[in-house]
Design a protein around this motif. Structure first.
Motif, mmCIF file in Angstrom:
data_model
loop_
_atom_site.group_PDB
_atom_site.id
_atom_site.type_symbol
_atom_site.label_atom_id
_atom_site.label_comp_id
_atom_site.label_asym_id
_atom_site.label_seq_id
_atom_site.Cartn_x
_atom_site.Cartn_y
_atom_site.Cartn_z
ATOM 1 N N LEU A 161 1.210 10.245 17.283
ATOM 2 C CA LEU A 161 1.514 11.611 17.724
ATOM 3 C C LEU A 161 2.860 11.653 18.447
ATOM 4 O O LEU A 161 3.659 12.583 18.237
ATOM 5 C CB LEU A 161 0.399 12.151 18.631
ATOM 6 C CG LEU A 161 -0.886 12.551 17.925
ATOM 7 C CD1 LEU A 161 -1.966 12.915 18.943
ATOM 8 C CD2 LEU A 161 -0.643 13.702 16.968
ATOM 9 N N ILE A 162 3.134 10.662 19.267
ATOM 10 C CA ILE A 162 4.426 10.595 19.951
ATOM 11 C C ILE A 162 5.561 10.419 18.936
ATOM 12 O O ILE A 162 6.602 11.075 19.031
ATOM 13 C CB ILE A 162 4.435 9.477 21.010
ATOM 14 C CG1 ILE A 162 3.526 9.867 22.168
ATOM 15 C CG2 ILE A 162 5.852 9.186 21.502
ATOM 16 C CD1 ILE A 162 3.343 8.811 23.220
ATOM 17 N N LEU A 163 5.351 9.543 17.952
ATOM 18 C CA LEU A 163 6.373 9.351 16.925
ATOM 19 C C LEU A 163 6.632 10.644 16.149
ATOM 20 O O LEU A 163 7.786 10.975 15.848
ATOM 21 C CB LEU A 163 5.977 8.231 15.965
ATOM 22 C CG LEU A 163 5.962 6.817 16.531
ATOM 23 C CD1 LEU A 163 5.473 5.833 15.477
ATOM 24 C CD2 LEU A 163 7.327 6.421 17.057
ATOM 25 N N ILE A 219 6.359 7.646 8.702
ATOM 26 C CA ILE A 219 5.395 7.281 7.662
ATOM 27 C C ILE A 219 5.180 5.782 7.590
ATOM 28 O O ILE A 219 4.072 5.316 7.320
ATOM 29 C CB ILE A 219 5.825 7.854 6.281
ATOM 30 C CG1 ILE A 219 4.690 7.732 5.267
ATOM 31 C CG2 ILE A 219 7.074 7.167 5.754
ATOM 32 C CD1 ILE A 219 3.505 8.579 5.549
ATOM 33 N N TRP A 220 6.234 4.988 7.854
ATOM 34 C CA TRP A 220 6.121 3.533 7.764
ATOM 35 C C TRP A 220 5.144 2.994 8.802
ATOM 36 O O TRP A 220 4.315 2.140 8.501
ATOM 37 C CB TRP A 220 7.486 2.879 7.904
ATOM 38 C CG TRP A 220 8.402 3.321 6.812
ATOM 39 C CD1 TRP A 220 9.466 4.172 6.929
ATOM 40 C CD2 TRP A 220 8.299 2.993 5.434
ATOM 41 N NE1 TRP A 220 10.027 4.385 5.694
ATOM 42 C CE2 TRP A 220 9.341 3.668 4.756
ATOM 43 C CE3 TRP A 220 7.434 2.197 4.694
ATOM 44 C CZ2 TRP A 220 9.537 3.559 3.390
ATOM 45 C CZ3 TRP A 220 7.637 2.084 3.330
ATOM 46 C CH2 TRP A 220 8.663 2.758 2.689
ATOM 47 N N VAL A 221 5.229 3.499 10.009
ATOM 48 C CA VAL A 221 4.309 3.065 11.062
ATOM 49 C C VAL A 221 2.907 3.569 10.767
ATOM 50 O O VAL A 221 1.927 2.826 10.864
ATOM 51 C CB VAL A 221 4.787 3.569 12.442
ATOM 52 C CG1 VAL A 221 3.798 3.196 13.526
ATOM 53 C CG2 VAL A 221 6.180 3.036 12.755
ATOM 54 N N ILE A 222 2.805 4.831 10.395
ATOM 55 C CA ILE A 222 1.501 5.438 10.126
ATOM 56 C C ILE A 222 0.766 4.671 9.020
ATOM 57 O O ILE A 222 -0.408 4.312 9.171
ATOM 58 C CB ILE A 222 1.658 6.925 9.750
ATOM 59 C CG1 ILE A 222 2.155 7.720 10.955
ATOM 60 C CG2 ILE A 222 0.362 7.493 9.201
ATOM 61 C CD1 ILE A 222 2.633 9.130 10.622
ATOM 62 N N VAL A 223 1.453 4.401 7.930
ATOM 63 C CA VAL A 223 0.797 3.766 6.779
ATOM 64 C C VAL A 223 0.449 2.310 7.057
ATOM 65 O O VAL A 223 -0.707 1.903 6.900
ATOM 66 C CB VAL A 223 1.686 3.877 5.514
ATOM 67 C CG1 VAL A 223 1.164 2.984 4.401
ATOM 68 C CG2 VAL A 223 1.739 5.319 5.049
ATOM 69 N N PHE A 224 1.434 1.509 7.466
ATOM 70 C CA PHE A 224 1.164 0.077 7.579
ATOM 71 C C PHE A 224 0.271 -0.279 8.762
ATOM 72 O O PHE A 224 -0.607 -1.133 8.656
ATOM 73 C CB PHE A 224 2.476 -0.717 7.584
ATOM 74 C CG PHE A 224 3.135 -0.696 6.244
ATOM 75 C CD1 PHE A 224 2.581 -1.375 5.178
ATOM 76 C CD2 PHE A 224 4.279 0.050 6.033
ATOM 77 C CE1 PHE A 224 3.167 -1.343 3.924
ATOM 78 C CE2 PHE A 224 4.878 0.085 4.792
ATOM 79 C CZ PHE A 224 4.318 -0.610 3.728
ATOM 80 N N TRP A 225 0.456 0.382 9.890
ATOM 81 C CA TRP A 225 -0.440 0.148 11.026
ATOM 82 C C TRP A 225 -1.830 0.664 10.678
ATOM 83 O O TRP A 225 -2.840 0.033 10.986
ATOM 84 C CB TRP A 225 0.115 0.819 12.265
ATOM 85 C CG TRP A 225 -0.564 0.492 13.557
ATOM 86 C CD1 TRP A 225 -1.573 -0.402 13.776
ATOM 87 C CD2 TRP A 225 -0.276 1.058 14.827
ATOM 88 N NE1 TRP A 225 -1.926 -0.413 15.100
ATOM 89 C CE2 TRP A 225 -1.136 0.476 15.768
ATOM 90 C CE3 TRP A 225 0.633 2.018 15.261
ATOM 91 C CZ2 TRP A 225 -1.121 0.815 17.115
ATOM 92 C CZ3 TRP A 225 0.656 2.346 16.600
ATOM 93 C CH2 TRP A 225 -0.217 1.749 17.514
ATOM 94 N N GLY A 226 -1.890 1.804 10.009
ATOM 95 C CA GLY A 226 -3.176 2.369 9.597
ATOM 96 C C GLY A 226 -3.920 1.474 8.629
ATOM 97 O O GLY A 226 -5.137 1.302 8.733
#
Length: 82
Positions: A29-31, A46-53
């Motif tokens: 949410l902060i990102l 999207i890169w953080v959301i997808v790979f961390w997810g």
């Protein structure tokens, strides 16, 4: 290890996973806020959301589908194949 110890370990793991999902949501949410306030453009969060997810989803799947203990029959079957 008795069943009570196993249950306690699973409770701790479940709580840890829940905390990780909360941190994941908060950070993303902060990102998204930073991305939006910086004018949008290329959607780099999207890169953080997808790979961390994906990493968290894998951990959640492993928790929900634990490995089954090796049975005596499996041991005997493997020994007979050797």
């Amino acid at each position: 290890m008795d069943s009570k110890d196993v249950a306690i370990r699973r409770i701790r793991k479940r709580k840890k996973l829940n905390k990780q999902w909360q941190v994941y949501l908060f950070v993303n949410l902060i990102l998204l806020l930073v991305w939006g306030l910086s004018g949008g453009g290329y959607f780099w969060p999207i890169w953080v959301i997808v790979f961390w997810g994906l990493s968290l989803a894998w951990e959640q799947w492993r928790f929900d589908h634990p490995e089954k203990a090796i049975t005596e029959q499996e041991i005997q079957d493997e020994l007979s194949r050797m």
